[in-house]
Design a protein around this motif. Structure first.
Motif, PDB file in Angstrom:
ATOM      1  N   GLU A 143       1.838   1.902   3.911  1.00  0.00           N
ATOM      2  CA  GLU A 143       0.612   2.682   3.738  1.00  0.00           C
ATOM      3  C   GLU A 143       0.828   4.150   4.054  1.00  0.00           C
ATOM      4  O   GLU A 143       0.262   5.034   3.400  1.00  0.00           O
ATOM      5  N   SER A 144       1.689   4.448   5.052  1.00  0.00           N
ATOM      6  CA  SER A 144       1.941   5.832   5.432  1.00  0.00           C
ATOM      7  C   SER A 144       2.595   6.601   4.289  1.00  0.00           C
ATOM      8  O   SER A 144       2.199   7.730   3.970  1.00  0.00           O
ATOM      9  N   LEU A 145       3.590   5.983   3.649  1.00  0.00           N
ATOM     10  CA  LEU A 145       4.247   6.646   2.523  1.00  0.00           C
ATOM     11  C   LEU A 145       3.289   6.800   1.346  1.00  0.00           C
ATOM     12  O   LEU A 145       3.329   7.800   0.628  1.00  0.00           O
ATOM     13  N   GLY A 146       2.414   5.828   1.148  1.00  0.00           N
ATOM     14  CA  GLY A 146       1.426   5.937   0.085  1.00  0.00           C
ATOM     15  C   GLY A 146       0.459   7.081   0.320  1.00  0.00           C
ATOM     16  O   GLY A 146       0.096   7.799  -0.615  1.00  0.00           O
ATOM     17  N   ARG A 147       0.041   7.256   1.586  1.00  0.00           N
ATOM     18  CA  ARG A 147      -0.844   8.375   1.920  1.00  0.00           C
ATOM     19  C   ARG A 147      -0.168   9.699   1.653  1.00  0.00           C
ATOM     20  O   ARG A 147      -0.776  10.629   1.110  1.00  0.00           O
TER      21      ARG A 147
ATOM     22  N   GLY B 130     -10.709   9.692  -4.255  1.00  0.00           N
ATOM     23  CA  GLY B 130     -10.682   8.257  -3.985  1.00  0.00           C
ATOM     24  C   GLY B 130      -9.597   7.867  -3.004  1.00  0.00           C
ATOM     25  O   GLY B 130      -9.681   6.798  -2.382  1.00  0.00           O
ATOM     26  N   PHE B 131      -8.579   8.722  -2.858  1.00  0.00           N
ATOM     27  CA  PHE B 131      -7.508   8.411  -1.904  1.00  0.00           C
ATOM     28  C   PHE B 131      -8.048   8.322  -0.477  1.00  0.00           C
ATOM     29  O   PHE B 131      -7.596   7.494   0.312  1.00  0.00           O
ATOM     30  N   ALA B 132      -8.998   9.203  -0.136  1.00  0.00           N
ATOM     31  CA  ALA B 132      -9.524   9.230   1.224  1.00  0.00           C
ATOM     32  C   ALA B 132     -10.130   7.888   1.602  1.00  0.00           C
ATOM     33  O   ALA B 132      -9.854   7.335   2.673  1.00  0.00           O
ATOM     34  N   ASN B 133     -10.965   7.343   0.724  1.00  0.00           N
ATOM     35  CA  ASN B 133     -11.580   6.047   1.006  1.00  0.00           C
ATOM     36  C   ASN B 133     -10.571   4.909   0.905  1.00  0.00           C
ATOM     37  O   ASN B 133     -10.651   3.929   1.643  1.00  0.00           O
ATOM     38  N   GLY B 134      -9.629   5.043  -0.022  1.00  0.00           N
ATOM     39  CA  GLY B 134      -8.657   3.972  -0.217  1.00  0.00           C
ATOM     40  C   GLY B 134      -7.724   3.783   0.963  1.00  0.00           C
ATOM     41  O   GLY B 134      -7.336   2.653   1.272  1.00  0.00           O
ATOM     42  N   PHE B 135      -7.347   4.887   1.616  1.00  0.00           N
ATOM     43  CA  PHE B 135      -6.408   4.798   2.724  1.00  0.00           C
ATOM     44  C   PHE B 135      -7.080   4.851   4.095  1.00  0.00           C
ATOM     45  O   PHE B 135      -6.397   4.760   5.108  1.00  0.00           O
ATOM     46  N   ALA B 136      -8.395   5.020   4.138  1.00  0.00           N
ATOM     47  CA  ALA B 136      -9.091   5.120   5.422  1.00  0.00           C
ATOM     48  C   ALA B 136      -9.403   3.728   5.957  1.00  0.00           C
ATOM     49  O   ALA B 136     -10.034   2.921   5.273  1.00  0.00           O
ATOM     50  N   PRO B 137      -8.965   3.411   7.182  1.00  0.00           N
ATOM     51  CA  PRO B 137      -9.287   2.097   7.756  1.00  0.00           C
ATOM     52  C   PRO B 137     -10.766   1.966   8.083  1.00  0.00           C
ATOM     53  O   PRO B 137     -11.292   0.859   8.154  1.00  0.00           O
ATOM     54  N   ASN B 138     -11.452   3.088   8.298  1.00  0.00           N
ATOM     55  CA  ASN B 138     -12.893   3.086   8.540  1.00  0.00           C
ATOM     56  C   ASN B 138     -13.447   4.430   8.075  1.00  0.00           C
ATOM     57  O   ASN B 138     -12.715   5.285   7.579  1.00  0.00           O
ATOM     58  N   ALA B 139     -14.748   4.589   8.233  1.00  0.00           N
ATOM     59  CA  ALA B 139     -15.418   5.777   7.696  1.00  0.00           C
ATOM     60  C   ALA B 139     -15.449   6.945   8.669  1.00  0.00           C
ATOM     61  O   ALA B 139     -16.230   7.881   8.489  1.00  0.00           O
TER      62      ALA B 139
ATOM     63  N   ASN C 132     -10.398  10.062   9.542  1.00  0.00           N
ATOM     64  CA  ASN C 132      -9.648   9.273   8.568  1.00  0.00           C
ATOM     65  C   ASN C 132      -9.891   9.725   7.138  1.00  0.00           C
ATOM     66  O   ASN C 132      -9.114   9.408   6.240  1.00  0.00           O
ATOM     67  N   LEU C 133     -10.978  10.453   6.913  1.00  0.00           N
ATOM     68  CA  LEU C 133     -11.295  10.936   5.569  1.00  0.00           C
ATOM     69  C   LEU C 133     -10.792  12.360   5.344  1.00  0.00           C
ATOM     70  O   LEU C 133     -10.238  12.671   4.292  1.00  0.00           O
ATOM     71  N   TYR C 134     -11.009  13.220   6.331  1.00  0.00           N
ATOM     72  CA  TYR C 134     -10.605  14.625   6.220  1.00  0.00           C
ATOM     73  C   TYR C 134      -9.203  14.775   6.805  1.00  0.00           C
ATOM     74  O   TYR C 134      -9.024  15.024   7.988  1.00  0.00           O
ATOM     75  N   ARG C 135      -8.213  14.587   5.959  1.00  0.00           N
ATOM     76  CA  ARG C 135      -6.828  14.583   6.415  1.00  0.00           C
ATOM     77  C   ARG C 135      -6.097  15.848   5.967  1.00  0.00           C
ATOM     78  O   ARG C 135      -6.335  16.359   4.881  1.00  0.00           O
ATOM     79  N   GLN C 136      -5.186  16.297   6.849  1.00  0.00           N
ATOM     80  CA  GLN C 136      -4.318  17.410   6.473  1.00  0.00           C
ATOM     81  C   GLN C 136      -3.197  16.907   5.573  1.00  0.00           C
ATOM     82  O   GLN C 136      -2.972  15.695   5.435  1.00  0.00           O
ATOM     83  N   ALA C 137      -2.466  17.837   4.981  1.00  0.00           N
ATOM     84  CA  ALA C 137      -1.446  17.475   3.996  1.00  0.00           C
ATOM     85  C   ALA C 137      -0.185  16.899   4.625  1.00  0.00           C
ATOM     86  O   ALA C 137       0.656  16.354   3.915  1.00  0.00           O
ATOM     87  N   HIS C 138      -0.032  17.019   5.941  1.00  0.00           N
ATOM     88  CA  HIS C 138       1.194  16.572   6.619  1.00  0.00           C
ATOM     89  C   HIS C 138       2.436  17.167   5.966  1.00  0.00           C
ATOM     90  O   HIS C 138       3.492  16.541   5.915  1.00  0.00           O
TER      91      HIS C 138
END
Length: 455
Positions: free
Chosen positions: A303-307, A340-349, A353-359
């Motif tokens: 999941e981490s690599l997918g994110r 849709g990636f935010a909701n797809g990879f977020a374990p909860n709301a 988990n939704l507002y993620r940096q680009a890493h």
């Protein structure tokens, strides 16, 4: 040093004001504050060393508006401004070949801020970046007075202390991953990757078996801490640094005689299986995922690599939308949360988990501030590494082998920083801006020494 009467009077008035305030317990602190200011005035480089030493401990004060690092930084900046105004510090020290890249970067950054999709977020980003800009100027001013050996030891010891805390106590771990006193295990891994080459230098150039034992222990703690972070990027960066060290010290391998080869093979036969056995099972699984990635592993398997792949997709769309100035500093999480990636990879709301940096610092800057600003930032990283390598070559030509060795290890740390920014969003990291400025200072010193020698 004789204190002027006006300064004593100001100290007395400040103490009386605090005694009459709701915080009378702060009154004795005025004496300590004055002593600290006087110490910084006489030895400004001590202030920079203190800031460097406090970087791994920033998590202790994350909920506080006033921290030790902020207090020291503000006091040091004030002292340096006063010394510049009084002519006690030459303004020529602010010269750096980084300005020709930094000033255009600041220009594009500010233009991007003015046209940002969310000015409030961009102003917050500017506030965090301002810390790096101030540290850049401070390092230029005091870098020539900085004891490089002490800098290496301070970084190594401070990071090693937090590694010991993370290894020995589960309090400094999150979901099984060591994060030290910070919020993110990957940020902790960055500190370790920077500190390992410096601790290795201290070990190789220490005198006496007690000092060697100390730095060997620090190095062991750093390596143990890296395994506890479960950071795959940390492992990649660390192996790159160690490979450079082997190339640099290849001449030492000539001292290995055929009669020593058996002991070397025996040591490797014991060390490698022991290292594999001591590695945490979770870390081994994360490393194996890199092998699977090369074979075409999908995001569903990791999941981490997918994110991280989704960050690249979103960042690429942002760059195509506005390649010149980007969407505005600090706005990547805002754009990512609408996909849709935010909701797809977020374990909860949860918002985090939704507002993620680009890493990925480079991807983030390219998408947020535009291609020109991103290229200028990358050029600053490359120039810093070139400055250190140029200084190393000049010291080698001068026969200063030990100083050249130190520059080699600083180059390894700079390379570790530059590589780690591929896996982490940290454009304002204190180590980064200190190293950017220090690289130009060290190159200038080496070129000046070379000119004096030729004259």
């Amino acid at each position: 040093m004789i204190l002027p009467l006006s300064l004593i009077g100001l100290l007395a008035l400040l103490s009386l004001g605090l005694l009459a305030s709701p915080w009378p317990y702060l009154a004795p602190g005025t004496v300590l504050g004055l002593a600290g200011l006087l110490a910084l005035y006489r030895k400004p480089a001590w202030g920079l060393l203190a800031i460097v030493a406090l970087v791994p401990f920033e998590g202790l004060f994350k909920d506080s508006e006033l921290t030790g690092a902020k207090l020291i930084g503000a006091s040091l900046a004030l002292v340096l401004v006063v010394q510049l105004l009084l002519g006690q510090l030459p303004a020529e020290r602010l010269r750096s070949n980084q300005w020709r890249l930094l000033l255009p970067f600041l220009g594009f950054y500010l233009l991007s801020l003015l046209l940002s999709d969310n000015v409030g977020l961009s102003l917050g980003h500017l506030r965090t970046m301002a810390v790096g800009f101030v540290l850049f100027a401070i390092t230029l001013l005091v870098g020539r007075d900085l004891h490089l050996g002490m800098l290496c030891k301070v970084v190594s010891l401070s990071v090693a202390v937090t590694c010991a805390m993370a290894v020995l106590s589960a309090r400094f771990q999150e979901q099984g991953r060591a994060r030290g006193l910070l919020d993110d295990a990957n940020v902790f891994a960055l500190l370790i990757a920077v500190a390992v080459p410096l601790a290795l230098w201290a070990l190789l150039h220490s005198r006496g078996w007690l000092q060697r034992l100390l730095w060997l222990g620090c190095l062991a703690l750093l390596l143990a801490g890296m395994t506890k972070t479960d950071s795959r990027s940390g492992l990649v960066v660390l192996l790159s640094s160690l490979a450079i060290a082997l190339v640099h010290y290849r001449a030492w391998l000539a001292h290995i005689r055929p009669r020593h080869l058996g002991f070397v093979v025996l040591g490797l036969a014991l060390l490698l299986p022991a290292a594999a056995a001591l590695l945490p099972a979770s870390y081994v699984q994360r490393i194996e995922s890199l092998v699977l990635l090369g074979a075409g592993a999908s995001g569903n398997r990791d999941e981490s690599l997918g994110r991280r792949a989704s960050y690249i997709v979103v960042g690429g769309e942002m760059i195509r939308s506005d390649p010149l100035l980007g969407a505005g500093p600090g706005t990547f999480p805002l754009h990512y949360a609408t996909t849709g990636f935010a909701n797809g990879f977020a374990p909860n709301a949860k918002a985090s988990n939704l507002y993620r940096q680009a890493h990925n610092t480079y991807l983030e800057l390219f998408s947020e501030t535009g291609i020109p600003a991103g290229l200028l930032f990358c050029a600053m990283i490359v120039l810093a590494w070139h400055n250190l390598w140029r200084a190393r070559r000049l010291w080698l030509e001068a026969g200063q082998r030990q100083r050249a060795d130190l520059l080699t290890h600083l180059s390894m740390s700079m390379l570790a920083l530059g590589l780690f920014l591929l896996f982490l969003s940290a454009p304002n990291h204190k180590y980064l801006w200190i190293m950017l400025a220090l690289s130009s200072v060290l190159r200038s010193e080496a070129e000046h020494a070379c000119k004096e020698r030729s004259a």
